[in-house]
Design a protein around this motif. Structure first.
Motif, PDB file in Angstrom:
ATOM      1  N   ASN A  61      20.872  43.507 -50.831  1.00 38.53           N
ATOM      2  CA  ASN A  61      20.908  44.883 -51.315  1.00 38.53           C
ATOM      3  C   ASN A  61      22.352  45.254 -51.627  1.00 38.53           C
ATOM      4  OD1 ASN A  61      22.229  45.587 -48.929  1.00 38.53           O
ATOM      5  ND2 ASN A  61      20.400  46.443 -47.965  1.00 38.53           N
ATOM      6  N   LYS A 117      11.106  42.515 -44.878  1.00 39.04           N
ATOM      7  CA  LYS A 117      10.959  43.967 -44.975  1.00 39.04           C
ATOM      8  C   LYS A 117      11.749  44.532 -46.157  1.00 39.04           C
ATOM      9  CE  LYS A 117      11.285  48.210 -42.255  1.00 39.04           C
ATOM     10  NZ  LYS A 117      11.640  48.809 -40.935  1.00 39.04           N
ATOM     11  N   GLY A 118      12.960  44.010 -46.357  1.00 40.35           N
ATOM     12  CA  GLY A 118      13.760  44.476 -47.484  1.00 40.35           C
ATOM     13  C   GLY A 118      13.123  44.140 -48.819  1.00 40.35           C
ATOM     14  N   GLU A 138       9.973  43.750 -49.330  1.00 42.33           N
ATOM     15  CA  GLU A 138       8.794  44.613 -49.467  1.00 42.33           C
ATOM     16  C   GLU A 138       9.194  46.018 -49.905  1.00 42.33           C
ATOM     17  OE1 GLU A 138       6.905  44.384 -45.696  1.00 42.33           O
ATOM     18  OE2 GLU A 138       5.927  42.449 -46.106  1.00 42.33           O
ATOM     19  N   THR A 139      10.309  46.514 -49.363  1.00 45.17           N
ATOM     20  CA  THR A 139      10.772  47.848 -49.758  1.00 45.17           C
ATOM     21  C   THR A 139      11.160  47.867 -51.224  1.00 45.17           C
ATOM     22  OG1 THR A 139      11.571  48.314 -47.524  1.00 45.17           O
ATOM     23  CG2 THR A 139      12.461  49.669 -49.304  1.00 45.17           C
ATOM     24  N   ARG A 140      11.909  46.861 -51.637  1.00 43.91           N
ATOM     25  CA  ARG A 140      12.307  46.795 -53.040  1.00 43.91           C
ATOM     26  C   ARG A 140      11.083  46.707 -53.951  1.00 43.91           C
ATOM     27  NH1 ARG A 140      13.529  43.597 -57.370  1.00 43.91           N
ATOM     28  NH2 ARG A 140      15.453  44.148 -58.488  1.00 43.91           N
ATOM     29  N   ARG A 158       8.127  47.799 -53.282  1.00 43.89           N
ATOM     30  CA  ARG A 158       7.421  49.076 -53.242  1.00 43.89           C
ATOM     31  C   ARG A 158       8.058  50.083 -54.207  1.00 43.89           C
ATOM     32  NH1 ARG A 158       7.728  49.917 -48.189  1.00 43.89           N
ATOM     33  NH2 ARG A 158       8.920  51.850 -47.934  1.00 43.89           N
ATOM     34  N   ILE A 159       9.386  50.075 -54.268  1.00 43.72           N
ATOM     35  CA  ILE A 159      10.096  50.966 -55.190  1.00 43.72           C
ATOM     36  C   ILE A 159       9.782  50.591 -56.633  1.00 43.72           C
ATOM     37  CG2 ILE A 159      12.376  51.656 -56.015  1.00 43.72           C
ATOM     38  CD1 ILE A 159      13.375  51.185 -53.102  1.00 43.72           C
ATOM     39  N   ALA A 163       7.267  56.122 -53.883  1.00 49.15           N
ATOM     40  CA  ALA A 163       7.375  54.923 -53.037  1.00 49.15           C
ATOM     41  C   ALA A 163       7.450  55.255 -51.552  1.00 49.15           C
ATOM     42  CB  ALA A 163       8.613  54.125 -53.430  1.00 49.15           C
ATOM     43  N   VAL A 200      10.025  56.469 -49.876  1.00 52.07           N
ATOM     44  CA  VAL A 200      11.299  56.061 -49.295  1.00 52.07           C
ATOM     45  C   VAL A 200      12.304  57.183 -49.542  1.00 52.07           C
ATOM     46  CG1 VAL A 200      10.853  53.610 -49.703  1.00 52.07           C
ATOM     47  CG2 VAL A 200      12.130  54.923 -51.404  1.00 52.07           C
ATOM     48  N   ASN A 215      17.952  55.462 -49.434  1.00 49.59           N
ATOM     49  CA  ASN A 215      17.519  54.074 -49.271  1.00 49.59           C
ATOM     50  C   ASN A 215      17.251  53.418 -50.620  1.00 49.59           C
ATOM     51  OD1 ASN A 215      17.704  54.231 -46.504  1.00 49.59           O
ATOM     52  ND2 ASN A 215      15.536  54.670 -46.192  1.00 49.59           N
ATOM     53  N   TYR A 238      18.970  49.584 -53.227  1.00 51.91           N
ATOM     54  CA  TYR A 238      18.335  48.543 -54.029  1.00 51.91           C
ATOM     55  C   TYR A 238      18.602  48.728 -55.522  1.00 51.91           C
ATOM     56  CZ  TYR A 238      15.890  47.855 -49.630  1.00 51.91           C
ATOM     57  OH  TYR A 238      15.602  47.639 -48.304  1.00 51.91           O
TER      58      TYR A 238
END
Length: 246
Positions: free
Chosen positions: A22, A31-32, A34-36, A38-39, A64, A66, A70, A74
């Motif tokens: 990131n 997890k990172g 998955e977050t990216r 999701r965005i 998303a 978030v 955060n 990304y």
């Protein structure tokens, strides 16, 4: 492979599906990633809805689930997020319409092949209109987006040049100019007919008669494309013209 089949593979945009770090320099674990993702998925959902809310970082973060701070880890700005969305969508362009340009179109089926290609190209634009219009608009001010737009356009230009039986290495200016005009024509037409308020017939009922009018435009564009390709194939030095003489 023939020249037409191999043309256009240069400069194909690379997927950015895998990103390792990131913006804070932290390596992205599961997890990172998955977050990216999701965005990015939230961005694509907003873009897919032409009647949806404005597509901006705030609304993407909300979609998303978030925090905006955060999201910036990304994607530092909207251009970065748009490029990620473009890369994901353009991964599907070959299968959607570009691959139809790879095999040489038989002389006796030129209009049929051109029409199939242009209809597929229009459907791709119709599906991703909000994203592609945003790309075109922002490329005037963002060099990164302009570069991406060119990277996805030049391979298609190469394929058109090959479709016109241009002798290879390097392409003659006569074929390149013809292919450029043809490509500019159908790209511009797709841009116009996929605008939200396109209503060429002036009907009071939204969309009334529009689909039929668009297909008539596509058929006319196919006729022009056929004529351009046929004319280019007849030029002195074209592979087909040389083969006919031999």
């Amino acid at each position: 492979m023939t020249n037409v089949q191999t043309a256009g593979r240069r400069g194909r945009p690379q997927s950015n599906r895998e990103v390792s770090y990131n913006l804070a320099g932290q390596r992205l674990g599961r997890k990172g990633q998955e977050t990216r993702e999701r965005i990015l998925s939230a961005m694509l959902r907003l873009l897919a809805d032409p009647q949806g809310p404005p597509v901006n970082l705030t609304n993407v973060a909300r979609e998303a689930s978030v925090r905006l701070t955060n999201l910036y880890l990304y994607f530092p700005d909207f251009g970065d997020l748009l490029l990620a969305a473009l890369a994901r969508v353009m991964e599907t362009a070959d299968e959607a319409f570009v691959d139809l340009l790879r095999p040489r179109w038989p002389d006796e089926r030129l209009r049929e092949c051109a029409l199939a290609f242009l209809r597929a190209h229009y459907q791709f634009w119709r599906t991703h209109a909000r994203l592609l219009h945003m790309r075109n608009r922002l490329s005037d001010d963002d060099a990164r987006i302009l570069e991406h737009r060119q990277r996805t356009t030049f391979p298609m230009l190469d394929l058109l040049i090959g479709q016109m039986d241009c002798p290879p290495d390097p392409p003659d200016a006569r074929w390149r100019l013809m292919a450029t005009v043809v490509l500019t024509g159908f790209e511009r037409m797709a841009t116009v007919v996929t605008t939200p308020h396109f209503n060429p017939l002036g009907e009071t009922r939204k969309g009334a008669g529009t689909d039929g009018h668009i297909d008539a435009l596509i058929q006319t564009e196919a006729r022009l494309m056929e004529l351009a390709i046929r004319d280019a194939r007849a030029l002195p030095g074209a592979r087909s013209a040389v083969a006919a003489v031999a």
